[in-house]
Scaffold this active site. Structure first.
Site, PDB file in Angstrom:
ATOM      1  N   THR A 372     -25.531   6.635   0.041  1.00  0.00           N
ATOM      2  CA  THR A 372     -24.255   6.276  -0.541  1.00  0.00           C
ATOM      3  C   THR A 372     -24.365   6.357  -2.051  1.00  0.00           C
ATOM      4  OG1 THR A 372     -23.923   4.757   1.301  1.00  0.00           O
ATOM      5  CG2 THR A 372     -22.568   4.369  -0.634  1.00  0.00           C
ATOM      6  N   GLY A 455     -26.879   1.799   3.356  1.00  0.00           N
ATOM      7  CA  GLY A 455     -26.768   1.538   4.781  1.00  0.00           C
ATOM      8  C   GLY A 455     -26.751   0.065   5.135  1.00  0.00           C
TER       9      GLY A 455
END
Length: 562
Positions: A372, A455
């Site tokens: 991310t 995550g």
């Protein structure tokens, strides 16, 4: 015994190497906080941070800067982001003195049903290929944010990245590492990867100048044609046609029907600070559940890195994650009891399950009814934005539509294929999401915009940053540099059962006496590399009217202010 002794020796060497010998602050701090009065941008790539600052200096808002930086990361760090993924944001608006939440996550294909997965004999949705591809929500997220809080034209916001995409930029170290792993793998399995991400027959690496003219062209198209150019124009047809050619189900109609959703952030008070997260389909309220449990203990007196600190943190995480597996899902499809889950009363009941001397295994409470990028920006008017964006699993699904310059996400992998769960796959449903932005207010005023990518680690990272600052008195950069704790092995929203009491993974910097005590309490302790997320934060000092910025020392980025 020899293996154990070697492990201890390596760990102690790691501790000695971790010290920075700074003249002020904690020994694990990598650098000082960045401070400025007019604006601040923090990202995981220096050029992206600079683009955000340039936008602020041109008169752009914090949201303009965040969009520009996110667009740049889609080019410069496609190993963790891109316009093929989803987006979530929390915005502090200085005019209304209020927080606004945006859920810009996409939905599953209408033509893909649970029965089809069963016909294919699948018990889990595969991580790569066309089946886990859901509608990418990022671009609509940009335009939704811009419509409400933007100041500069979108073409001005995207132009710096377009220039970099055409002229090229040198790849940074950590991103180059992930580029090499991902591109080499995907190029052997899926079409258009080589043409998009390779030059001279090799993946981008540290110092190599990387260009992506196809992405530049796509950015120009949406800069001129708006969000409809992506969801209802040529780009939508290219995406849908490609996915269906590859055996997937995402359609033009799925893309054309997409819309983001403005949502009310939810909060708990942790020792005088109001901590804000977005409600599900994301996992943000797991951090709030953990904080509610932890505030029943005197964490500060335990001391950072003590066995008690690590033990109670881990047990709070395990409790929250069992609820996460059972209840968190798209709230348009499931009745998620958010108010109860984050309440003090519920936390008090759950806290009773924790033993001070033993690692526990827990079930979800009974209630009636993971790569991310994270970035944050603040402007001269007092607006602040906490934004997180991802393709999931690093670069995503491996599906690169021809000529567009980006990869599509694989978020659909996070659905459960067993019937009867809150997160069970359904057409047109948003999957459980790991990416979560966070915000902190104090006495109704903005205090900190922050996030920790990574995550399942993200709620754990949020809580650790807050404990470091509030309980242990660390500075903004120190709070991110401090060695981290990660626990895995809890029940998953996709249906994977808990692995006993799971395993605690620790970075270098924790003392062996604490580790030994944890093992005596029944914890499995390991030492993993590269799983501890990526942190960015901006804190506002109202007394002095100064922004503080911090950036993840484990990544390539930086905080810049002016």
């Amino acid at each position: 015994m020899k293996k154990f002794a070697s492990l201890v020796l390596l760990f102690l060497i790691g501790i000695s190497l971790f010290a920075q010998d700074r003249i002020t602050g904690k020994n694990f701090a990598t650098r000082s906080d960045v401070m400025a009065r007019h604006g601040m941008v923090c990202t995981s790539q220096p050029l992206a941070t600079q683009i955000g600052i340039d936008i602020l200096k041109k008169g752009g808002s914090a949201v303009d800067a965040a969009i520009a930086a996110n667009a740049a990361l889609g080019l410069m760090e496609p190993t963790g982001s891109g316009m093929g993924g989803d987006l979530f944001a929390i915005v502090w608006d200085a005019k209304t003195k209020k927080l606004y939440g945006l859920n810009a996550s996409g939905r599953s294909p209408k033509a893909l049903t649970l029965a089809i997965f069963k016909e294919k004999g699948l018990k889990k949705i595969p991580p790569f290929g066309p089946l886990p591809v859901t509608v990418p929500g990022c671009v609509d997220g940009w335009f939704s944010l811009h419509e409400r809080f933007g100041k500069l034209p979108m073409k001005d916001i995207l132009e710096p990245t377009i220039q970099y995409a055409e002229e090229g930029f040198p790849v940074t170290e950590i991103i180059g590492y992930y580029f090499g792993r991902s591109v080499e793998y995907f190029s052997k399995k899926f079409p258009n990867v080589t043409e998009t991400y390779m030059s001279d027959g090799e993946p981008p690496y540290k110092g190599k100048v990387f260009r992506n003219p196809m992405l530049a062209s796509t950015y120009r198209e949406i800069a001129q044609g708006g969000r409809d150019a992506f969801y209802k124009g040529r780009i939508a047809h290219v995406i849908a046609d490609f996915i269906q050619e590859q055996g997937g189900y995402l359609s033009y109609e799925d893309l054309a029907a997409h819309h983001s959703q403005w949502v009310e952030p939810v909060s708990v008070n942790y020792r005088g600070y109001d901590v804000w997260e977005l409600p599900p389909n994301g996992q943000g309220i797991a951090a709030l559940q953990m904080l509610q449990v932890l505030k029943g203990y005197d964490i500060a007196s335990m001391g950072f890195g003590s066995a008690d600190h690590i033990h109670y943190f881990t047990e709070a995480k395990k409790l929250a994650f069992e609820d996460r597996a059972k209840y968190y899902a798209d709230m348009d499809f499931a009745n998620v009891p958010v108010k109860t889950l984050i309440s003090e009363k519920y936390a008090a009941e759950r806290r009773k399950l924790i033993r001070p001397d033993r690692a526990g295994k827990y079930s979800a409470g009974e209630i009636s009814q993971g790569e991310t990028v994270y970035l944050t920006a603040a402007d001269d008017e007092g607006n602040m934005v906490s934004l997180i964006q991802s393709n999931y699993r690093g670069m995503g699904s491996g599906m690169v539509p021809p000529g567009l310059g980006f990869m599509l996400q694989d978020r659909g992998q996070l659905f459960n294929l067993e019937e009867g769960h809150a997160n069970t796959y359904e057409p047109g449903k948003r999957p459980f999401h790991t990416i979560i932005p966070a915000f902190v207010t104090k006495d109704g005023k903005p205090y900190m915009s922050f996030g920790v990518m990574g995550g399942d680690f993200q709620p754990q990272g949020h809580v650790q940053i807050l404990m470091n600052i509030i309980d242990f008195g660390m500075g903004l950069q120190e709070a991110g540099d401090a060695p981290r704790i990660s626990h895995d092995g809890s029940t998953s929203p996709t249906g994977t059962p808990a692995d006993g009491t799971g395993q605690i993974s620790l970075e270098s910097g924790f003392g062996y006496e604490a580790i030994r005590t944890l093992m005596q309490r029944g914890h499995r302790v390991g030492f993993e590399n590269g799983i501890y997320g990526g942190y960015q934060a901006i804190m506002y000092d109202a007394k002095n009217d100064v922004y503080y910025g911090a950036s993840e020392s484990r990544k390539d980025g930086e905080a810049i202010g002016y």
